[in-house]
Motif scaffolding. Structure first.
Motif, short mmCIF file in Angstrom:
data_model
loop_
_atom_site.label_atom_id
_atom_site.label_comp_id
_atom_site.label_asym_id
_atom_site.label_seq_id
_atom_site.Cartn_x
_atom_site.Cartn_y
_atom_site.Cartn_z
N GLU A 151 -0.05 -21.12 7.97
CA GLU A 151 0.25 -22.45 7.46
C GLU A 151 1.66 -22.50 6.87
OE1 GLU A 151 -2.67 -23.40 4.57
OE2 GLU A 151 -4.32 -23.60 6.01
N LYS A 152 2.16 -21.33 6.44
CA LYS A 152 3.45 -21.29 5.76
C LYS A 152 4.54 -20.60 6.57
CE LYS A 152 1.09 -19.13 2.64
NZ LYS A 152 0.69 -18.32 1.47
N ASN A 153 4.13 -19.78 7.54
CA ASN A 153 5.09 -18.95 8.26
C ASN A 153 4.54 -18.67 9.65
OD1 ASN A 153 6.86 -16.99 9.18
ND2 ASN A 153 6.66 -15.67 7.39
N ASP A 154 5.35 -18.91 10.69
CA ASP A 154 4.84 -18.70 12.05
C ASP A 154 4.78 -17.23 12.43
OD1 ASP A 154 7.55 -18.27 12.25
OD2 ASP A 154 7.83 -19.47 14.06
N LYS A 155 5.38 -16.35 11.60
CA LYS A 155 5.30 -14.92 11.85
C LYS A 155 5.03 -14.20 10.52
CE LYS A 155 8.15 -14.74 16.02
NZ LYS A 155 9.33 -14.14 16.67
N PRO A 156 3.83 -14.37 9.98
CA PRO A 156 3.53 -13.72 8.70
C PRO A 156 3.54 -12.20 8.81
CG PRO A 156 1.55 -14.69 9.67
CD PRO A 156 2.70 -15.15 10.51
N ASP A 157 3.83 -11.58 7.69
CA ASP A 157 3.96 -10.12 7.63
C ASP A 157 2.88 -9.57 6.70
OD1 ASP A 157 4.74 -7.49 7.50
OD2 ASP A 157 6.59 -7.87 6.39
N ILE A 158 1.76 -9.16 7.31
CA ILE A 158 0.62 -8.64 6.54
C ILE A 158 0.44 -7.17 6.88
CG2 ILE A 158 -1.82 -8.87 6.00
CD1 ILE A 158 -1.67 -11.74 7.13
N GLY A 159 0.68 -6.30 5.91
CA GLY A 159 0.42 -4.88 6.10
C GLY A 159 -1.00 -4.55 5.70
N ILE A 160 -1.64 -3.67 6.43
CA ILE A 160 -3.04 -3.30 6.16
C ILE A 160 -3.11 -1.83 5.75
CG2 ILE A 160 -5.38 -3.18 7.06
CD1 ILE A 160 -4.52 -5.22 9.19
N VAL A 161 -3.70 -1.58 4.59
CA VAL A 161 -4.00 -0.21 4.16
C VAL A 161 -5.49 0.00 4.31
CG1 VAL A 161 -3.89 1.49 2.32
CG2 VAL A 161 -2.07 -0.21 2.54
N ASN A 162 -5.86 0.99 5.09
CA ASN A 162 -7.25 1.26 5.42
C ASN A 162 -7.63 2.67 4.97
OD1 ASN A 162 -9.83 1.33 6.61
ND2 ASN A 162 -9.00 2.03 8.57
N PHE A 163 -8.53 2.78 4.00
CA PHE A 163 -9.06 4.09 3.62
C PHE A 163 -10.24 4.37 4.52
CE2 PHE A 163 -6.71 2.69 -0.05
CZ PHE A 163 -6.09 3.84 -0.50
N ASP A 164 -10.09 5.36 5.40
CA ASP A 164 -11.05 5.53 6.48
C ASP A 164 -10.90 6.92 7.08
OD1 ASP A 164 -12.78 5.12 8.68
OD2 ASP A 164 -12.04 3.09 9.02
N ALA A 165 -12.01 7.50 7.53
CA ALA A 165 -11.95 8.77 8.26
C ALA A 165 -11.54 8.56 9.71
CB ALA A 165 -13.31 9.46 8.20
N HIS A 166 -11.58 7.31 10.18
CA HIS A 166 -11.33 7.00 11.59
C HIS A 166 -10.18 6.01 11.74
CE1 HIS A 166 -15.67 7.94 11.05
NE2 HIS A 166 -15.49 8.65 12.15
N PHE A 167 -9.48 6.11 12.87
CA PHE A 167 -8.39 5.18 13.15
C PHE A 167 -8.90 3.76 13.46
CE2 PHE A 167 -5.85 9.03 14.41
CZ PHE A 167 -4.77 8.81 13.57
N ASP A 168 -10.05 3.68 14.12
CA ASP A 168 -10.57 2.38 14.59
C ASP A 168 -9.55 1.67 15.48
OD1 ASP A 168 -12.97 2.82 13.31
OD2 ASP A 168 -12.43 1.71 11.51
N LEU A 169 -9.00 2.42 16.40
CA LEU A 169 -8.01 1.92 17.37
C LEU A 169 -8.54 2.03 18.80
CD1 LEU A 169 -4.74 3.51 15.89
CD2 LEU A 169 -5.21 1.06 16.08
N ARG A 170 -9.84 1.98 18.94
CA ARG A 170 -10.44 2.16 20.26
C ARG A 170 -10.11 0.97 21.17
NH1 ARG A 170 -14.28 6.18 20.42
NH2 ARG A 170 -14.98 6.97 18.41
N PRO A 171 -10.04 1.20 22.46
CA PRO A 171 -9.87 0.08 23.39
C PRO A 171 -11.11 -0.81 23.38
CG PRO A 171 -10.29 2.13 24.59
CD PRO A 171 -10.08 2.50 23.16
#
Length: 343
Positions: A151-171
């Motif tokens: 609503e405020k920015n067409d290219k928002p910059d949101i960084g995500i910090v994930n505490f996790d044993a797994h990447f969760d980057l599966r296809p």
């Protein structure tokens, strides 16, 4: 419309009553208020407000071949949150928007509804605290954060910090799961020309394939291994965290409870014998919050059916307490001392 079951959720807010008049003796169950997101609510105009919502989904865990049971977690976490002390000033408000029930809808529809709910919570000037559910919770939460920022920015910059044993980057060519969210988010960022910022902390080498490590490298993901969190100095860890957080306008925090050792978190979808001690993770979470950039928090994959004495649900409540109390301290709204072990 956001379909949430807030009546059932409010019934879980019970606990000890030390006083009915002395606020300093109050516990969360005496202070939390019902919030119906289907109504036309006025934005919160106080110094700080929090809104809790449960995401009762485990379809992503099932698709990812994990141990199901996380759909019941919001109920159990609330039970332990109920007895938490009100260590913040009475100008701080706690709201509960209920649960998004996913038994009779698809995971994707549940995520869409959660995204709408999160956006409404942010529109109301409240800080969202999401109780998962499987880690597919994160993709719904992210949709809400993204749509709010768009609503405020067409290219928002949101960084995500994930505490996790797994990447969760599966296809997710076949279908998304609780193991694909951060790949999905990477693709959204690529399609929109946005910066992709993802910092997973607590990664276990024995829990991720070589392909997942290569995917992380290809996406420019700067991860921190569990063994490095245990062996490095806190100063070195916080330097890595600072490098990431100060590179983004907003930061969103998510905790998958399988990052912790099964000694502290036995009731999870994928238990970790060599996971982390919560007392190592909590100072890092608080440090990240002190950047003033954190825009939302969720905790995922607590599975009550495998829990012992509600140990994991209790840990989830303590982490939520730490998040709330640290935010209140930032705004000078806390009433307890710096020596508090969880604050």
């Amino acid at each position: 419309m956001v379909l949430t079951n807030y009546e059932s959720a409010m019934s879980q807010w019970q606990g000890r009553v030390d006083s009915e008049t002395d606020y300093d003796s109050f516990r969360w169950h005496q202070w939390v208020q019902e919030l119906d997101l289907n109504k036309d609510n006025k934005p919160f105009d106080g110094p700080q407000g929090f809104c809790i919502i449960g995401f009762c989904s485990e379809q992503g865990v099932q698709r990812n071949k994990g141990r199901v049971g996380a759909a019941l977690a919001p109920e159990f976490i609330r039970r332990h949150m109920g007895n938490l002390p009100c260590t913040f000033r009475d100008s701080v408000k706690l709201y509960d928007a209920g649960n998004i029930l996913c038994q009779e809808i698809t995971m994707e529809e549940g995520q869409r509804l959660l995204g709408i709910a999160v956006r409404k919570i942010l529109d109301l000037n409240l800080f969202p605290i999401i109780l998962g559910g499987g880690h597919e919770t994160t993709f719904g939460h992210y949709q809400g954060q993204l749509n709010y920022e768009l609503e405020k920015n067409d290219k928002p910059d949101i960084g995500i910090v994930n505490f996790d044993a797994h990447f969760d980057l599966r296809p997710y060519d076949t279908r998304p799961s609780s193991g694909s969210m951060f790949r999905q988010i990477a693709d959204i960022c690529s399609e929109r020309g946005m910066k992709y910022g993802y910092l997973p902390m607590g990664i276990q080498k024995h829990s991720n394939t070589v392909s997942l490590f290569r995917t992380a490298d290809a996406l420019g993901v700067k991860y921190v291994l569990a063994k490095d969190l245990r062996n490095a100095s806190l100063a070195d860890i916080l330097e890595k965290v600072d490098t990431f957080t100060y590179g983004h306008e907003k930061v969103y925090l998510t905790v998958c409870t399988d990052v912790f050792s099964s000694a502290f978190a036995p009731g999870v979808s994928a238990p970790q014998a060599t996971g982390l001690d919560p007392e190592l993770v909590l100072p890092i979470i608080k440090h990240i919050i002190r950047t003033h950039k954190v825009c939302g928090f969720d905790i995922c994959e607590i599975s009550p059916r495998f829990d012992q004495d509600d140990t994991t649900a209790s840990l989830g409540a303590v982490i939520a307490f730490s998040v709330v109390n640290t935010i209140c301290r930032l705004k000078d709204l806390a009433v307890i001392t710096e020596t508090d072990m969880f604050g």
